[in-house]
Design a protein around this motif. Structure first.
Motif, PDB file in Angstrom:
ATOM      1  N   UNK A 166       6.605   5.471   6.586  1.00  0.00           N
ATOM      2  CA  UNK A 166       7.744   5.984   5.613  1.00  0.00           C
ATOM      3  C   UNK A 166       7.176   6.895   4.520  1.00  0.00           C
ATOM      4  N   UNK A 167       6.416   6.234   3.907  1.00  0.00           N
ATOM      5  CA  UNK A 167       5.420   6.790   2.600  1.00  0.00           C
ATOM      6  C   UNK A 167       4.770   8.045   2.928  1.00  0.00           C
ATOM      7  N   UNK A 168       4.275   8.182   4.241  1.00  0.00           N
ATOM      8  CA  UNK A 168       3.234   9.400   4.498  1.00  0.00           C
ATOM      9  C   UNK A 168       3.801  10.838   3.989  1.00  0.00           C
ATOM     10  N   UNK A 169       5.002  10.896   4.499  1.00  0.00           N
ATOM     11  CA  UNK A 169       5.667  12.342   4.251  1.00  0.00           C
ATOM     12  C   UNK A 169       5.769  12.405   2.613  1.00  0.00           C
ATOM     13  N   UNK A 170       6.393  11.373   2.060  1.00  0.00           N
ATOM     14  CA  UNK A 170       6.390  11.528   0.807  1.00  0.00           C
ATOM     15  C   UNK A 170       5.267  11.830  -0.076  1.00  0.00           C
ATOM     16  N   UNK A 171       4.152  10.986   0.216  1.00  0.00           N
ATOM     17  CA  UNK A 171       2.779  11.136  -0.582  1.00  0.00           C
ATOM     18  C   UNK A 171       2.256  12.911  -0.236  1.00  0.00           C
ATOM     19  N   UNK A 172       2.652  12.974   1.056  1.00  0.00           N
ATOM     20  CA  UNK A 172       2.102  14.621   1.333  1.00  0.00           C
ATOM     21  C   UNK A 172       2.673  15.538   0.400  1.00  0.00           C
ATOM     22  N   UNK A 173       4.064  14.942  -0.074  1.00  0.00           N
ATOM     23  CA  UNK A 173       4.677  16.131  -0.962  1.00  0.00           C
ATOM     24  C   UNK A 173       4.207  16.062  -2.413  1.00  0.00           C
ATOM     25  N   UNK A 174       3.320  14.917  -2.708  1.00  0.00           N
ATOM     26  CA  UNK A 174       2.801  14.894  -3.921  1.00  0.00           C
ATOM     27  C   UNK A 174       3.801  14.282  -4.720  1.00  0.00           C
ATOM     28  N   UNK A 181       7.854   7.390  -4.577  1.00  0.00           N
ATOM     29  CA  UNK A 181       7.790   7.208  -3.280  1.00  0.00           C
ATOM     30  C   UNK A 181       8.070   5.720  -2.863  1.00  0.00           C
ATOM     31  N   UNK A 182       7.500   5.020  -3.594  1.00  0.00           N
ATOM     32  CA  UNK A 182       7.942   3.325  -3.053  1.00  0.00           C
ATOM     33  C   UNK A 182       9.584   3.137  -3.328  1.00  0.00           C
ATOM     34  N   UNK A 183      10.034   3.646  -4.334  1.00  0.00           N
ATOM     35  CA  UNK A 183      11.543   3.407  -4.470  1.00  0.00           C
ATOM     36  C   UNK A 183      12.242   4.157  -3.444  1.00  0.00           C
ATOM     37  N   UNK A 184      11.878   5.317  -3.040  1.00  0.00           N
ATOM     38  CA  UNK A 184      12.716   6.041  -1.991  1.00  0.00           C
ATOM     39  C   UNK A 184      12.394   5.488  -0.673  1.00  0.00           C
ATOM     40  N   UNK A 185      11.234   5.010  -0.353  1.00  0.00           N
ATOM     41  CA  UNK A 185      10.723   4.524   0.890  1.00  0.00           C
ATOM     42  C   UNK A 185      11.644   3.220   1.292  1.00  0.00           C
ATOM     43  N   UNK A 186      11.739   2.199   0.201  1.00  0.00           N
ATOM     44  CA  UNK A 186      12.545   1.148   0.025  1.00  0.00           C
ATOM     45  C   UNK A 186      14.006   1.311   0.441  1.00  0.00           C
ATOM     46  N   UNK A 187      14.328   2.445  -0.187  1.00  0.00           N
ATOM     47  CA  UNK A 187      15.721   2.568  -0.279  1.00  0.00           C
ATOM     48  C   UNK A 187      16.338   3.171   1.290  1.00  0.00           C
ATOM     49  N   UNK A 188      15.591   4.038   1.890  1.00  0.00           N
ATOM     50  CA  UNK A 188      15.556   4.058   3.423  1.00  0.00           C
ATOM     51  C   UNK A 188      15.485   3.026   4.204  1.00  0.00           C
ATOM     52  N   UNK A 189      14.369   2.293   4.028  1.00  0.00           N
ATOM     53  CA  UNK A 189      14.312   1.016   4.774  1.00  0.00           C
ATOM     54  C   UNK A 189      15.595   0.184   4.864  1.00  0.00           C
ATOM     55  N   UNK A 190      16.126   0.071   3.494  1.00  0.00           N
ATOM     56  CA  UNK A 190      17.317  -0.719   3.533  1.00  0.00           C
ATOM     57  C   UNK A 190      18.504  -0.051   4.316  1.00  0.00           C
ATOM     58  N   UNK A 191      18.549   1.169   4.327  1.00  0.00           N
ATOM     59  CA  UNK A 191      19.519   2.081   4.792  1.00  0.00           C
ATOM     60  C   UNK A 191      19.648   1.700   6.432  1.00  0.00           C
ATOM     61  N   UNK A 241      11.750   7.575   8.142  1.00  0.00           N
ATOM     62  CA  UNK A 241      10.699   8.542   7.504  1.00  0.00           C
ATOM     63  C   UNK A 241      11.160   9.966   7.035  1.00  0.00           C
ATOM     64  N   UNK A 242      12.004  10.280   8.411  1.00  0.00           N
ATOM     65  CA  UNK A 242      12.573  11.676   8.152  1.00  0.00           C
ATOM     66  C   UNK A 242      13.519  11.755   6.950  1.00  0.00           C
ATOM     67  N   UNK A 243      14.484  10.981   6.901  1.00  0.00           N
ATOM     68  CA  UNK A 243      15.423  10.762   5.950  1.00  0.00           C
ATOM     69  C   UNK A 243      14.693  10.787   4.636  1.00  0.00           C
ATOM     70  N   UNK A 244      13.874  10.036   4.316  1.00  0.00           N
ATOM     71  CA  UNK A 244      13.198   9.704   3.149  1.00  0.00           C
ATOM     72  C   UNK A 244      12.497  11.089   2.302  1.00  0.00           C
ATOM     73  N   UNK A 245      12.378  12.061   3.253  1.00  0.00           N
ATOM     74  CA  UNK A 245      12.010  13.534   2.732  1.00  0.00           C
ATOM     75  C   UNK A 245      13.324  14.195   2.222  1.00  0.00           C
ATOM     76  N   UNK A 246      14.592  13.644   2.644  1.00  0.00           N
ATOM     77  CA  UNK A 246      15.626  14.220   2.085  1.00  0.00           C
ATOM     78  C   UNK A 246      15.795  15.697   2.453  1.00  0.00           C
ATOM     79  N   UNK A 247      15.762  15.960   3.861  1.00  0.00           N
ATOM     80  CA  UNK A 247      16.062  17.329   4.267  1.00  0.00           C
ATOM     81  C   UNK A 247      17.408  17.788   4.262  1.00  0.00           C
TER      82      UNK A 247
END
Length: 279
Positions: free
Chosen positions: A114-122, A128-138, A164-170
């Motif tokens: 899940x972190x992969x796409x977030x880290x690629x966005x810099x 990144x960790x906060x957002x990844x955990x939020x979507x893991x919980x979701x 993983x896809x939702x974490x990038x918030x498309x």
């Protein structure tokens, strides 16, 4: 929902600058050997902002091709596609995609995937960790952050792929038969989860499926595609009024009528596909 009705293809245009506009799109596969195959022909479709639209039709009708063109993963040959007023020329962070095959990195844990796409966005590490955990919980995977894909069930893997896809918030979520490989019980659970997430998220969803019942249950509208070359045969409104949950929807007369109506449309195209397609 009123009685199932077939709408004129392209009707109900999205407001300028919002949603997705597909205009006169055509696509031909040109293999290095053999004859070219016309996959899509003169596809026009407008999808409103935050709408859930299912693409339904027989195998080989071009549903996934159209999805990949919207995603910018394939070069557009004919016509135009715009998302929120911007012409699609390549993949972008405004469009996320979920595949049937999960497409997870097997050497990465749940949270690392899940972190992969977030880290690629810099993004900053803590964000990144906060957002990844939020979507893991979701997607109800708390406690499995350090598990590897090989340790997860099919349904859990698909939850990771969705998170993983939702974490990038498309703004647009593209789904290519995401539940097709799941058993019926898991599939039902995942359908309910997807609806719950979508209702809480400001996303437009385009969902490819072969399953008429799934399309009726999930979508605001269903676009029925013809046998190859794929065209939009009909747009059917599948919004249900007054239904509290999915279990109530599938017991309703409206649901049964919509399934029967769409199955008749799809069956005609499946027969045409078996006979070699339409002229």
């Amino acid at each position: 929902m009123s009685a199932p009705a077939t709408a004129v293809p392209g009707a109900g245009a999205a407001a300028p600058g919002t949603g997705i506009s597909i205009s006169r799109v055509g696509y031909e596969y040109r293999p290095p050997r053999g004859r070219p195959v016309l996959a899509l022909e003169n596809i026009s479709l407008d999808i409103k902002d935050r709408e859930f639209v299912a693409l339904l039709g027989p195998s080989g009708c071009g549903k996934s091709t159209l999805l990949y063109l919207i995603g910018g993963f394939m070069p557009l040959q004919q016509g135009s596609i715009s998302v929120n007023g911007r012409i699609v020329t390549a993949p972008g962070p405004d469009r996320g995609i979920v595949f049937q095959s999960f497409a997870l990195f097997p050497w990465k844990t749940v949270i690392q995937n899940i972190l992969y796409g977030l880290e690629k966005r810099g993004l900053p590490r803590e964000e990144c960790r906060r957002r990844a955990q939020h979507y893991i919980d979701l997607v109800h995977l708390r406690g499995f952050e350090d598990s590897y894909p090989s340790q997860l069930s099919g349904g859990m893997k698909q939850r990771v792929a969705i998170a993983r896809t939702l974490a990038t918030e498309p703004g647009t979520l593209l789904m290519d038969e995401p539940f097709g490989a799941l058993d019926s019980q898991t599939r039902t659970i995942m359908q309910d989860e997807l609806l719950s997430i979508w209702r809480r998220s400001p996303m437009t969803v385009i969902f490819v499926t072969h399953d008429v019942r799934e399309a009726v249950l999930l979508a605001d509208r269903v676009a029925v595609m013809t046998a190859r070359p794929g065209r939009i045969k009909a747009l059917v409104d599948t919004r249900f009024s007054g239904a509290a949950d999915s279990a109530e929807v599938v017991r309703s007369r409206e649901y049964a009528d919509a399934v029967d109506h769409l199955w008749t449309l799809v069956r005609e195209e499946a027969v045409a596909a078996g006979a070699g397609g339409r002229p």
